[in-house]
Structure formats: C-alpha cells, structure tokens
Write a protein that holds these residues in place. Structure first.
Motif, short mmCIF file in Angstrom:
data_model
loop_
_atom_site.label_atom_id
_atom_site.label_comp_id
_atom_site.label_asym_id
_atom_site.label_seq_id
_atom_site.Cartn_x
_atom_site.Cartn_y
_atom_site.Cartn_z
N SER A 219 0.81 -1.23 0.00
CA SER A 219 0.00 0.00 0.00
C SER A 219 0.84 1.27 0.00
N HIS A 220 2.13 1.14 -0.28
CA HIS A 220 3.02 2.30 -0.14
C HIS A 220 2.68 3.42 -1.13
N LEU A 221 2.17 3.08 -2.31
CA LEU A 221 1.82 4.14 -3.26
C LEU A 221 0.67 4.98 -2.71
N SER A 222 -0.34 4.34 -2.15
CA SER A 222 -1.46 5.11 -1.60
C SER A 222 -1.00 5.96 -0.41
N TYR A 223 -0.07 5.41 0.39
CA TYR A 223 0.46 6.21 1.50
C TYR A 223 1.22 7.42 0.97
N ALA A 224 2.00 7.22 -0.10
CA ALA A 224 2.75 8.33 -0.67
C ALA A 224 1.81 9.41 -1.18
N VAL A 225 0.75 9.01 -1.87
CA VAL A 225 -0.22 9.99 -2.37
C VAL A 225 -0.83 10.78 -1.21
N GLN A 226 -1.13 10.11 -0.11
CA GLN A 226 -1.70 10.80 1.04
C GLN A 226 -0.74 11.84 1.58
#
Length: 224
Positions: free
Chosen positions: A193-200
């Motif tokens: 889920s690191h991409l979604s965390y980065a977007v956040q």
C-alpha cells in the motif's frame, strides 16, 4: 500593528518539506516492496527439490516435490475463491515415500464437497513450503464438532493430525485428486500500500502549502 509573514512562511516551508519527504520515503518503500515480492515470486517459481531433511520457517515458499499417500485424516479450513465462492481448504495428513508424516494443503473443495469421502490416496505433489500467518486475535477457535477451522495454524494442525509441523501447499498433483483443486502459493494477498500512503503524504503537503499561502495572503491583506 503590522504582522510579519516570516513565522508562518517558515512554518509552512518546514511542514511542507517534512510531508514531501515522507511521501518520497513511501515511494522508496514501494520500490523496496516490489523488489522483495519479485524475489519471492522467483523463489516460488524455482525448480522443485526433494523435501529437505531439516526444515524451518526460513524456508518459506521453497518449491518441493513429495510423493506418498494421504492418511485419510484431514482438516477443513474455511476458505473461498472468486470463481467458486465459499468452501474449504483440505489439509491432509501425508506420509511421504520415505516415511515422514507432514501436512499437505491439497487445495479447495466447495460447500457441496465438504462431506465427500476422501480415503487414503497415492499422490505425487509439486508445491511450496508455507507457514501462513492467518490466525489473529479475532480468529475463532476451531469448531472441532463441525470439523471446521478458520485459519491454517501449522503447529496446531500438526498436533491434530500427528505430523511434523511442516506444511506443503500443492501447486500441482498427480494421482487420485478426489475432486480437490490445488491452489498454488501466491503473493497476490501480500499487501503493498506504499503508493497510496505516498499519495496521502503528498496531498497533506499540498494542503499545508496551500494553507500557508492563504494565511500569508490574509496577513498581507490586513496589513495593506
């Protein structure tokens, strides 16, 4: 009294920089996770080898080839597939050709096959060693009266079926399959889920920068 824009400007720059740094850190974590998953998949797909004499959890996902017979004793673990809906994973006691007793996850049967007879059967199995981490604090205890488990707990299953605490998950099998469909080990369920965390984090940074600019605009408007 004239208010200075310097404190909120510094606060906004520092806050935005920290949030951006966290976003880029998550992107680096994403790359690391993708590389790790690719390495795991390479290991899963490697050539199968005979079951090692000494086995421990560091060998998770190792491809192995086992030949022998099921014992006729099994555990049904509540499961399901997208194609067939709810059902069970069949975990059988398995005696290898050299006399070792291990656990074999033969694969999936649907609800209607739950009570089908599955007497001892000769099988040749290509699969992977596995130590699933499925049991959590909210996982119910096995319903021994109904013969249903809710997670694959290798030590407990081994005690129940009197085997080594070793689980082989079948990827393919030859012999009397008895209607059980192998479900190979897969990395599909491993979260990344690191991409979604980065977007956040980047959205937080944009919000911080926007709020800083708005606050500075308000100060300058009141001053002038």
């Amino acid at each position: 009294m004239r208010r200075s824009i310097i404190p909120p400007l510094i606060f906004g720059i520092v806050g935005t920089a920290i949030l951006m740094t966290l976003g880029f850190w998550q992107l680096r974590r994403m790359e690391w996770k993708e590389a790790m998953l690719a390495e795991i998949q390479t290991g899963i797909d490697a050539a199968a080898q005979p079951l090692p004499a000494e086995i421990d959890p560091s060998m998770k996902y190792m491809p192995v080839l086992v030949e022998g017979r099921t014992t006729g004793e099994e555990i049904l673990v509540l499961s399901g597939t997208k194609e067939r809906g709810g059902g069970y994973n069949v975990i059988s006691g398995f005696v290898t050709s050299d006399g070792r007793r291990i656990l074999l996850d033969r694969g999936f049967v649907d609800q209607d096959q739950r009570h089908d007879p599955r007497p001892p059967a000769a099988l040749r199995v290509r699969g992977n060693l596995h130590w699933p981490q499925e049991k959590g604090s909210a996982t119910p205890e096995p319903d021994l009266d109904a013969g249903i488990w809710f997670a694959r707990d290798v030590p407990e299953m081994a005690r129940m079926l009197d085997t080594e605490p070793v689980l082989v998950v079948a990827a393919a099998a030859e012999g009397d399959l008895q209607g059980v469909d192998p479900i190979p080990v897969s990395i599909d369920g491993v979260p990344n889920s690191h991409l979604s965390y980065a977007v956040q984090w980047f959205l937080f940074a944009a919000t911080c920068a926007g709020m800083t600019l708005w606050f500075i605009w308000r100060i300058r408007r009141r001053t002038y």
